[in-house]
Design an enzyme around this catalytic site. Structure first.
Site, PDB file in Angstrom:
ATOM      1  N   HIS A   1      -5.754  -8.101   3.270  1.00  0.00           N
ATOM      2  CA  HIS A   1      -4.895  -8.543   2.176  1.00  0.00           C
ATOM      3  C   HIS A   1      -3.666  -9.266   2.708  1.00  0.00           C
ATOM      4  CE1 HIS A   1      -6.846  -5.098  -0.319  1.00  0.00           C
ATOM      5  NE2 HIS A   1      -7.667  -6.110  -0.086  1.00  0.00           N
TER       6      HIS A   1
ATOM      7  N   ASP B   1     -14.367  -9.157  -3.722  1.00  0.00           N
ATOM      8  CA  ASP B   1     -13.494  -8.121  -4.279  1.00  0.00           C
ATOM      9  C   ASP B   1     -12.882  -8.590  -5.596  1.00  0.00           C
ATOM     10  OD1 ASP B   1     -14.206  -6.473  -2.233  1.00  0.00           O
ATOM     11  OD2 ASP B   1     -12.210  -6.307  -1.348  1.00  0.00           O
TER      12      ASP B   1
ATOM     13  N   ASP C   1     -10.022 -11.306  -3.133  1.00  0.00           N
ATOM     14  CA  ASP C   1      -9.447  -9.974  -3.325  1.00  0.00           C
ATOM     15  C   ASP C   1      -8.428  -9.978  -4.465  1.00  0.00           C
ATOM     16  OD1 ASP C   1     -10.077  -8.275  -0.441  1.00  0.00           O
ATOM     17  OD2 ASP C   1     -10.283 -10.442  -0.417  1.00  0.00           O
TER      18      ASP C   1
ATOM     19  N   HIS D   1      -8.723  -3.477   8.958  1.00  0.00           N
ATOM     20  CA  HIS D   1     -10.119  -3.930   9.046  1.00  0.00           C
ATOM     21  C   HIS D   1     -10.406  -4.653  10.357  1.00  0.00           C
ATOM     22  CE1 HIS D   1     -10.326  -2.687   4.932  1.00  0.00           C
ATOM     23  NE2 HIS D   1      -9.542  -3.635   4.516  1.00  0.00           N
TER      24      HIS D   1
ATOM     25  N   TYR E   1     -11.793  -4.228  -8.476  1.00  0.00           N
ATOM     26  CA  TYR E   1     -11.337  -2.966  -7.864  1.00  0.00           C
ATOM     27  C   TYR E   1     -11.554  -1.772  -8.795  1.00  0.00           C
ATOM     28  CZ  TYR E   1      -9.481  -5.590  -3.980  1.00  0.00           C
ATOM     29  OH  TYR E   1      -9.374  -6.389  -2.871  1.00  0.00           O
TER      30      TYR E   1
ATOM     31  N   HIS F   1     -10.983  -9.654   2.415  1.00  0.00           N
ATOM     32  CA  HIS F   1     -10.958  -8.283   2.935  1.00  0.00           C
ATOM     33  C   HIS F   1      -9.586  -7.850   3.438  1.00  0.00           C
ATOM     34  CE1 HIS F   1     -12.955  -4.620   3.769  1.00  0.00           C
ATOM     35  NE2 HIS F   1     -13.129  -4.776   5.075  1.00  0.00           N
TER      36      HIS F   1
ATOM     37  N   HIS G   1     -17.109 -12.049   3.230  1.00  0.00           N
ATOM     38  CA  HIS G   1     -15.978 -11.207   2.849  1.00  0.00           C
ATOM     39  C   HIS G   1     -15.204 -10.673   4.052  1.00  0.00           C
ATOM     40  CE1 HIS G   1     -13.430  -8.893   0.262  1.00  0.00           C
ATOM     41  NE2 HIS G   1     -13.708  -7.790   0.929  1.00  0.00           N
TER      42      HIS G   1
END
Length: 467
Positions: free
Chosen positions: A358, A197, A168, A329, A200, A356, A319
């Site tokens: 953060h 990720d 990410d 999530h 973005y 996924h 992910h």
């Protein structure tokens, strides 16, 4: 002699003891006492040095490499030329060798809404020697740029190898700190396991694909010199029917390559590679994974192929995490867990890395394979055959940190912290590997979380540091 406890007072005492015992039972591992100063996560402006264009007409940019086959004797080289197609060739040679070889690839462009890409080149270099430094040149015969990479050691059970772990990432000021921290880590990673990720770009108006270009230039300082093993995340979907863009993963598919065909996969989103002592399985959280789907059928055949006498370390990348004690999530990976977790336990996966969320979290070795919809058994239990699950979606992207955690901390959670950072997994031999997570706020050598992994096949003793 103290006062007698009877009636309401005795009831309150007993109730308090019961509640206290329940809290102790529910509590898990450790939530870090480190508190990062919460600040806005801000993207770097496009005129930042990290996004600069290389000098020269039509100079290759966004150079990145990944493994090009299962065994580690091929490398896929990718780059972009903006003004014209230029050369599709890659010139390469071994260190201290005067013999230069040439490989040829292909280039293409794509359109996304009101954006047209530059010329995206992909070239696979094959039949490389193990454990060798190679130099390579792109832009051959025009504006040339030179880089180098090291091939992995020959696949084998006791060859040491070190992986970096990043997820990410994005392109914020924090992203830059993460990448710098990784580059300066005294324990040098030889390849990066990237858990999804990337840029973005989908967070900008009209899924601004210029942000794919800027991310490629930003990451080039690492991706051009060591292979990044790609996992797709939700921000690679770029599904935007309101813009007329109905093909999922379109920018990713055009820009990034994976060696999926060499492992018998039918799609670039799930595949496997061997690298030194490790067998790495990459899964796709956002492609169909239910029974009878291509991903399910591929994985069903893939696990029995793993030879732990050749590649003792079995690592899975995905992910969306399966075990997650943040409010963000939460449970999103549950259906995939129900489908695949019995295989993870049966085949004794050592560690699973996901992104996924953060933030950072490391689990105990737990499984929940006894659960089904009707039996009511829905609490994860300690399981020495299960992997450790590590969430490392803390690269630094513009969405910021996940700071809200579920309380009390569940028993399956060994350590968690809401900070940006990266990790390094150093495999020593067939039985031992040392893992360290580094938060961005510390010095390069400081580890915020560590663990000695004992291999599930060769040394399956309890390696839980909380015992």
């Amino acid at each position: 002699m103290g006062p007698r406890l009877e009636g309401p007072n005795l009831f309150l005492l007993i109730l308090g003891l019961v509640l206290n015992s329940l809290v102790l039972f529910c509590h898990g591992g450790r939530t870090s006492s480190y508190v990062r100063r919460l600040e806005a996560t801000v993207d770097m402006p496009l005129d930042s040095d990290v996004f600069r264009f290389p000098p020269g007409y039509n100079a290759p940019q966004q150079v990145h490499i990944t493994q090009g086959d299962v065994e580690g004797k091929a490398v896929i080289v990718s780059w972009v030329t903006q003004e014209a197609p230029g050369s599709d060739a890659v010139l390469y040679w071994k260190e201290n060798s005067s013999k230069k070889l040439k490989a040829y690839g292909k280039s293409k462009t794509y359109k996304f809404y009101n954006y047209t890409s530059g010329h995206i080149h992909h070239c696979t270099i094959r039949n490389l020697e193990y454990d060798t430094k190679y130099y390579y040149v792109v832009g051959v015969g025009q504006t040339e740029r030179e880089f180098y990479f090291f091939t992995p050691p020959e696949v084998g059970p006791d060859v040491p190898y070190t992986f970096g772990l990043i997820g990410d990432l994005g392109q914020s000021f924090d992203s830059n700190i993460t990448l710098t921290h990784y580059e300066n880590n005294p324990t040098k990673g030889q390849a990066v396991l990237f858990v999804g990720d990337f840029s973005y770009a989908d967070q900008y108006p009209n899924h601004d694909n210029n942000r794919w270009d800027s991310w490629g230039r930003f990451a080039e300082r690492s991706t051009a010199y060591q292979p990044w093993i790609w996992t797709v995340g939700n921000h690679e979907l770029d599904f935007a029917p309101e813009l007329g863009e109905t093909k999922p993963f379109k920018p990713f598919l055009n820009r990034y390559r994976t060696p999926y065909r060499s492992s018998g996969s039918t799609e670039p989103f799930w595949y496997s590679i061997k690298r030194g002592p490790a067998y790495i399985i990459v899964l796709a959280s956002y492609s169909a994974y239910g029974k009878y789907t291509p991903q399910f059928k591929w994985l069903e055949k893939e696990f029995p192929k793993v030879n732990r006498t050749e590649t003792p370390w079995l690592i899975v990348l995905m992910h969306s995490p399966w075990y997650n004690s943040y409010d963000y999530h939460y449970m999103e990976g549950e259906t995939m867990r129900v489908m695949y977790e019995p295989w993870f336990v049966k085949y004794k996966v050592d560690v699973v890395f996901a992104g996924h969320v953060h933030a950072y979290e490391r689990s105990e070795r737990v499984s929940n394979i006894a659960y089904n919809v009707v039996n009511g058994i829905c609490t994860p239990v300690k399981d020495k055959s299960a992997p450790v699950y590590i969430t490392i979606g803390d690269g630094g992207n513009l969405e910021g940190l996940a700071t809200r955690m579920t309380e009390p901390q569940p028993k399956y959670s060994a350590f968690r912290e809401a900070s940006f950072g990266h990790a390094v997994l150093s495999i020593k031999n067939r039985t031992h590997a040392y893992y360290g997570w580094h938060r961005n706020q510390d010095g390069y050598a400081v580890k915020g979380d560590t663990m000695w992994f004992y291999n599930r096949f060769w040394h399956p003793i309890d390696d839980s540091p909380s015992e």
